[in-house]
Design a protein around this motif. Sequence first.
Motif, PDB file in Angstrom:
ATOM      1  N   ALA A  43      40.941  20.697  45.414  1.00 43.93           N
ATOM      2  CA  ALA A  43      40.561  19.326  45.083  1.00 43.93           C
ATOM      3  C   ALA A  43      39.062  19.152  44.867  1.00 43.93           C
ATOM      4  N   ARG A  44      38.242  19.850  45.652  1.00 45.37           N
ATOM      5  CA  ARG A  44      36.816  19.561  45.646  1.00 45.37           C
ATOM      6  C   ARG A  44      35.967  20.578  44.901  1.00 45.37           C
ATOM      7  N   LEU A  45      36.555  21.711  44.540  1.00 46.23           N
ATOM      8  CA  LEU A  45      35.760  22.737  43.873  1.00 46.23           C
ATOM      9  C   LEU A  45      36.441  23.316  42.645  1.00 46.23           C
ATOM     10  N   LEU A  46      37.630  23.881  42.815  1.00 41.76           N
ATOM     11  CA  LEU A  46      38.214  24.667  41.738  1.00 41.76           C
ATOM     12  C   LEU A  46      38.732  23.821  40.587  1.00 41.76           C
ATOM     13  N   GLU A  47      39.549  22.832  40.862  1.00 45.75           N
ATOM     14  CA  GLU A  47      40.040  22.003  39.758  1.00 45.75           C
ATOM     15  C   GLU A  47      38.915  21.260  39.045  1.00 45.75           C
ATOM     16  N   PRO A  48      37.912  20.717  39.746  1.00 44.71           N
ATOM     17  CA  PRO A  48      36.778  20.118  39.028  1.00 44.71           C
ATOM     18  C   PRO A  48      36.036  21.111  38.135  1.00 44.71           C
ATOM     19  N   LEU A  49      36.130  22.416  38.472  1.00 42.29           N
ATOM     20  CA  LEU A  49      35.529  23.445  37.626  1.00 42.29           C
ATOM     21  C   LEU A  49      36.444  23.845  36.473  1.00 42.29           C
ATOM     22  N   GLY A  50      37.648  23.283  36.445  1.00 34.86           N
ATOM     23  CA  GLY A  50      38.605  23.645  35.419  1.00 34.86           C
ATOM     24  C   GLY A  50      39.482  24.820  35.792  1.00 34.86           C
ATOM     25  N   VAL A  51      39.441  25.208  37.076  1.00 35.65           N
ATOM     26  CA  VAL A  51      40.235  26.334  37.552  1.00 35.65           C
ATOM     27  C   VAL A  51      41.557  25.801  38.093  1.00 35.65           C
ATOM     28  N   LEU A 110      36.102  33.272  38.411  1.00 33.89           N
ATOM     29  CA  LEU A 110      35.040  33.771  39.278  1.00 33.89           C
ATOM     30  C   LEU A 110      33.684  33.550  38.630  1.00 33.89           C
ATOM     31  N   LEU A 111      33.613  33.790  37.324  1.00 30.37           N
ATOM     32  CA  LEU A 111      32.362  33.553  36.607  1.00 30.37           C
ATOM     33  C   LEU A 111      31.953  32.089  36.692  1.00 30.37           C
ATOM     34  N   GLU A 112      32.907  31.168  36.581  1.00 35.22           N
ATOM     35  CA  GLU A 112      32.588  29.737  36.639  1.00 35.22           C
ATOM     36  C   GLU A 112      31.993  29.356  37.984  1.00 35.22           C
ATOM     37  N   VAL A 113      32.453  29.982  39.048  1.00 33.58           N
ATOM     38  CA  VAL A 113      31.843  29.727  40.353  1.00 33.58           C
ATOM     39  C   VAL A 113      30.377  30.152  40.331  1.00 33.58           C
ATOM     40  N   GLY A 114      30.111  31.308  39.729  1.00 31.51           N
ATOM     41  CA  GLY A 114      28.729  31.760  39.626  1.00 31.51           C
ATOM     42  C   GLY A 114      27.873  30.847  38.767  1.00 31.51           C
ATOM     43  N   ARG A 115      28.442  30.352  37.685  1.00 35.89           N
ATOM     44  CA  ARG A 115      27.694  29.433  36.823  1.00 35.89           C
ATOM     45  C   ARG A 115      27.383  28.132  37.561  1.00 35.89           C
TER      46      ARG A 115
END
Length: 321
Positions: A191-199, A225-230
């Motif tokens: 809810a707070r990290l992955l879906e907002p990143l589009g994951v 994983l790359l999106e987390v780094g970005r």
Amino acid sequence: MSSETLTGRLARAAEQGRVPDLHAVIAVHRGQVILEHYGEGEDHLLNEPLGHVRFTPDTLHDVRSVTKSIVSLLYGVALADGRVPEPHEPLLRHFPEYADLAEDPRRSALTVEHALTMTLGLEWNENVPYTSAANSEIAMEMAQDRYRYILERPVAEEPGTRWTYCGGASALLARLVEKGTGAKIEDYARARLLEPLGVTSFEWSAGDDGVALAASGLRLTAPALLEVGRLVLDGGRDLVPASWLEVATRPHVRIDEGFHYGYQWYAGDGWTGGFGNGGQRLYVSSPLDLVVAVNAGQYNVPDQPTAQVVLDEVILPAVRA
């Protein structure tokens, strides 16, 4: 610099046997993808063989201990919401169910920051294979109460003295997030990290008790994983407070010469990163405006050089040229 140059460098390294078991690598420099490669080979879900896998941008892959770094991001989000204790607060105060342990003044001196920096000063050994109960992380997962198992380990030295690799520290942090938010760590992450990143596609492996493995259980695609780094490179955007990222990714405790640990993130000269068993790597360099995500399958072997070779011999020389 062209993507062909990097592709050629990687191909030569592969021909020389320098990058065995490379499953995927993506590098973004100055906002542009400069290398994207997917291989094939034997893979595992933790210790369960998955057989021969052809990897694609949609293939989920264990990130192993890069999970710890993502737990740190979630802690920062929860802290901004006032849901978890500040790093300086006593750790056992927030585990009142273990009041007997808090009676020991050596344990009562533990703070949340000691967990964040893996300087708890408790006996812990992950220097044996993760297939053995002699490994403290595996023993923790086998324990009837994983959190008591961690917190009652014999005191080896004063907390804050020395870095000792400890998956139990990550488990404690995830439990604080769950206590404070009322959500399972995997649901909070969604809810707070992955879906907002589009994951939208991920898995979080759990123990026999159904509790997500905060030290090593996350499975992501290489692009995710790359999106987390970005996100880290971009200062957290509106998802993770920039102030938390600044403190979490800076050096707090020395591991070796030029190699330090922050709040569940490794830190070196001009870079921060997450490392995982088998050659999982998330590398972020603000000075170079570079993010690299690597998946590999060198699980549980003494030397796991593939990710470092990809960085040191393929990507970094081209970026710094």
